[in-house]
Structure formats: C-alpha cells, structure tokens
Design a protein around this motif. Sequence first.
Motif, PDB file in Angstrom:
ATOM      1  N   ILE A 235       0.865  -1.181   0.000  1.00 32.26           N
ATOM      2  CA  ILE A 235       0.000   0.000   0.000  1.00 32.26           C
ATOM      3  C   ILE A 235       0.897   1.225   0.000  1.00 32.26           C
ATOM      4  N   GLU A 236       0.456   2.219  -0.739  1.00 29.16           N
ATOM      5  CA  GLU A 236       1.099   3.537  -0.737  1.00 29.16           C
ATOM      6  C   GLU A 236       1.319   4.006   0.705  1.00 29.16           C
ATOM      7  N   SER A 237       2.414   4.703   0.937  1.00 30.22           N
ATOM      8  CA  SER A 237       2.717   5.183   2.285  1.00 30.22           C
ATOM      9  C   SER A 237       1.668   6.175   2.754  1.00 30.22           C
ATOM     10  N   LEU A 238       1.738   6.496   4.020  1.00 30.09           N
ATOM     11  CA  LEU A 238       0.821   7.473   4.597  1.00 30.09           C
ATOM     12  C   LEU A 238       1.187   8.892   4.180  1.00 30.09           C
ATOM     13  N   ASN A 239       0.201   9.749   4.161  1.00 29.98           N
ATOM     14  CA  ASN A 239       0.417  11.186   4.027  1.00 29.98           C
ATOM     15  C   ASN A 239       1.276  11.673   5.211  1.00 29.98           C
ATOM     16  N   ALA A 242      -0.641  12.657   8.315  1.00 33.38           N
ATOM     17  CA  ALA A 242      -1.246  11.508   9.001  1.00 33.38           C
ATOM     18  C   ALA A 242      -0.177  10.725   9.746  1.00 33.38           C
TER      19      ALA A 242
ATOM     20  N   HIS B  33       1.659   8.389 -11.530  1.00 35.47           N
ATOM     21  CA  HIS B  33       1.490   7.551 -10.346  1.00 35.47           C
ATOM     22  C   HIS B  33       0.119   6.889 -10.275  1.00 35.47           C
ATOM     23  N   THR B 127      -7.037  11.827   1.989  1.00 41.37           N
ATOM     24  CA  THR B 127      -6.131  11.399   3.064  1.00 41.37           C
ATOM     25  C   THR B 127      -6.770  10.292   3.889  1.00 41.37           C
ATOM     26  N   ARG B 130      -6.400   7.101   2.009  1.00 46.54           N
ATOM     27  CA  ARG B 130      -5.000   6.661   2.040  1.00 46.54           C
ATOM     28  C   ARG B 130      -4.669   6.041   3.404  1.00 46.54           C
ATOM     29  N   GLN B 159      -3.680   9.235  -3.614  1.00 44.61           N
ATOM     30  CA  GLN B 159      -2.440   8.647  -4.151  1.00 44.61           C
ATOM     31  C   GLN B 159      -2.570   7.174  -4.543  1.00 44.61           C
TER      32      GLN B 159
END
Lengths: 259, 259
Positions: A235-239, A242, B33, B127, B130, B159
């Motif tokens: 999974i894409e990293s966190l903002n 966040a 992306h 967010t 995500r 994202q």
Amino acid sequence: MKQIESRDNALFKSFVRAANGKSRNQAWLEGVHLCQAWLQHGATPPQFAVFDTSRVDQSVEIQALYRAVPDQSKVLLASGLMKKLDQVEKGQGVGFIVAPPAAVIPEHIKETVLWLDRVQDPGNMGTLFRTAAAAGVGSVYCSTGCAAAWSPKVLRSAQGAHFSLTIHENCDLQALFNRLEVPLAAMTLQGSVSLYQAKLPHHIAWLAGNEGQGILPALEAIAQLKVYIPQASDIESLNVAAATAICLFEHRRRFLSGE
Amino acid sequence: MKQIESRDNALFKSFVRAANGKSRNQAWLEGVHLCQAWLQHGATPPQFAVFDTSRVDQSVEIQALYRAVPDQSKVLLASGLMKKLDQVEKGQGVGFIVAPPAAVIPEHIKETVLWLDRVQDPGNMGTLFRTAAAAGVGSVYCSTGCAAAWSPKVLRSAQGAHFSLTIHENCDLQALFNRLEVPLAAMTLQGSVSLYQAKLPHHIAWLAGNEGQGILPALEAIAQLKVYIPQASDIESLNVAAATAICLFEHRRRFLSGE
C-alpha cells in the motif's frame, strides 16, 4: 477608525498583498474563527481589524470582534473591496492583519519539538501545526523550502494552532542539530525500528520530510532514531501529516499513561 | 488507437467533463502515479489511456504506461489539448479515463470498516482513504454529503488508495446500521472514553464526521462506543483525517502486538 472606499488606497493595497501571501511582515487572518483565536492567544491587538462595512452587524460573532479591538485598529471597507481580500469563496466579511510573532531559536533545545524538512503542501503544513498543538508540542522548526507558515492557506488549515505554537521558519536543520539536546527521531518509510517497538524518550525531536522525497538523506543520517509505522503491505505510504499524527500521539499515549 | 486534434471532438469533450469531476460514470486519473496504481490494482484496462502526443517519449514511466495499455484504449492528444485536462499546474502528459468500480454493500458488515459522515474537504477525503488503506481497512462507506470519492482532488490526495479499497458512496449510514455486525465507534470531541482506555474489539466500524459539525447527532446516538483523543487543553481539535489516523493506527497497534 479608518474607512476605505477605493481600491487604490495604499493601506488597502498592503492588505491585498498580505491576503495573497506576498507580504513578509504581515499575515492575513481571514474569518471569524482565526480572528477569535488571535485575540484569545495573542499578546497584542491586531495591526488592523478589517470589517466589511455592510456586514459588521450581520452576526453576533463579528459584532463581538468589532467591540474587542481598539478603535485605532479598526478599518471599515466599502462593500465590494472585501472580496479582493477573501481567499475562500464565501468570505465572512472580517479579517485581521497581524505581524507574525518573532521567534528566537533557543541555544539549547530540550523539549519535544517537531522538525519539518521541506514540507511543501500548505494544507499539510497547517494540519501538522494543528496536530503538534493538539499533541502538546510547543515548537515547530520549518526548514528552508517549507511552505510559508503564515500564508493564508496554512493559516486556514491550522485553524488557529499558530497562536499556540512557537514557529521557526527558514531553519537550517542540519546546523540546528548541534543545539538539540534531545534525540532526533526521523519518521521514514524504511526505518530500523517499528514505532510500536521503539524506545521513545520523554523528550524527542520528531523529524518529518517532504511529501515526495521524504527526509534529506544528510539529515536522516544524523538522526539517532529512525522509526517506521507498520502498515498494510503493498500500500502507498501514509500522508506526511497523518504519519506525524500517529507518531506524535503514540508518544503522547505512552507518557500519558506513564508507560 | 485514436488521435484527437480538435477540442470540439466529442470524445475529448467527455474527457474534459471527467477531468472536471462532472461525469458520473467516468473518473480521470491524472499523472503517472495514479495510472501505474490503476494498472497494478485494477482488474480491467482503462477505458481510455490519454497521452500528450509530444510527450509520450519524454519519460521512461510514460513509455512503460504506453506499452502496458491495449491499443484500442490509447488516445493521442495534439499538443495543447492536454492542458484542458490538467488539474495540476504542471501536468505530466498522461492520464486514464476509468469507470469507478461498482461496489455492492454486503448484507452483513463483519469486518473493520471506516464510515464517513459528510466529510466535505476533498483533501481530507483522499487522506482518509490513504490512511484506511495503510491501516488495512478494506472498505469505506461515505454518506450522502461527502465529497465525490472519484473526483480529481480526492484521487490526487489518496495517491492510489482508491484501488486498494472498496468505496461505497451516497450511503444512508443510519439505515446501514442494521447491517453492522461489529460495534460502531464514533470519534467525537467529547466522547465518553479516552481512545487509550477504550476496549476496542478486533473488528470495528470507525465513524468520522463533518469538519465543522462533527457527526450527525442521530448517528452518534446509535454508536455503541464513543471515543475521544486526549489532547492538550485549550487547543483547537484535530483535523478529521489526523484524528482518524490516530484511531485507526491505535487499533492496528493493539492487534499487531496481540494486546
């Protein structure tokens, strides 16, 4: 009290510059909430308290602001001029012009602080300020390359947190490392320790990096602690805001409970 | 493969609608992306893979996307047209038009989920998606009144998290409460239990509310659990996405460590 009728008025033009984030020494606090927060926390009255003439009596909150500021700060704008200052679609007809408080960097940094390395998005910056204030972190150090801390978008997103924090801008974080008397903890994707297993000292300098590139390698290299947040795989990293909220509040949790 | 030279082209006009969030059935995934993420997670090729003719060879990533999509999906736009689709200042010259996956609400909701009640800010929505994906939460239920989940701003902020989640939009959350077989936990400012003292079941439905108004009282009233995040006093509350990150990862922490 001043009244401004023309958009060519020099004072009004200076307000427009501040509202567009083009002033170095003045910030534009737009809307009831930020103005209230300034009065609640601020040591000094605003340089100017700007009201839309036609809307001063429109709400109890605006009337209260009008009464709360000294007469010499008050500026009444003729209808239509306020729209030039509004950064949101439906402005509330009130805003303060203030000088961002000067912040002196201490010789010895001994408390929990938040360091931001080139955080670019104003919404993220504001959320980070808001989270730091809520977590009880008193000071934020922003590197050169961060979004301007007192710009209208950052102010809006931080919802008044600016006034509970000491904000240092344009910092050379690598140079400031020498003043740091608490461990520097880099929040990274591939840290050596899980946040939940890391030994966290009571006072700590949290370091968050740029949205795309993360923390500058030279800065990450000098951090005593590197922590990652264990997340679902693939999974894409966190903002960044966040992730920082998770770290700051995990830290807070431990010392709240005396763990 | 199609080539479009004119802005009056009907297909191009449909792209413009999607890029402006005005299409019900089509979403615009802008930039390298998001397109990569779609291909990585998506079951089907995009309806259209849109390339700026003059920039297909500009980067290895765009060339790879070009090769990865079937010929019948490819659309080459004459220079200048891409700018009409770009939602960011410096577009990358590539985007996909896709149909948002249809999501069927299960009869029985038995897993950890995230419920959003009228979250309005697209950046917050993205967010939240995500964060949910990173926390291993598989499904998000968005009430009527939330920002459109597949709008360009939400997609940008998430994202690529959209493609790891099942997203239900326009939900009547009160009506769905009957399908919930896990406790509903409202994140509120004045909850009855501190997050850090609350007994959190392994599976839980987290409920976050509107930025200004919080959770609808009728919905908060039926929640089995109300939790607040202990924060510094006299400080503005946390941003909804930051608060949710703290709750979701506190939950994750407990079950990661087997606590």
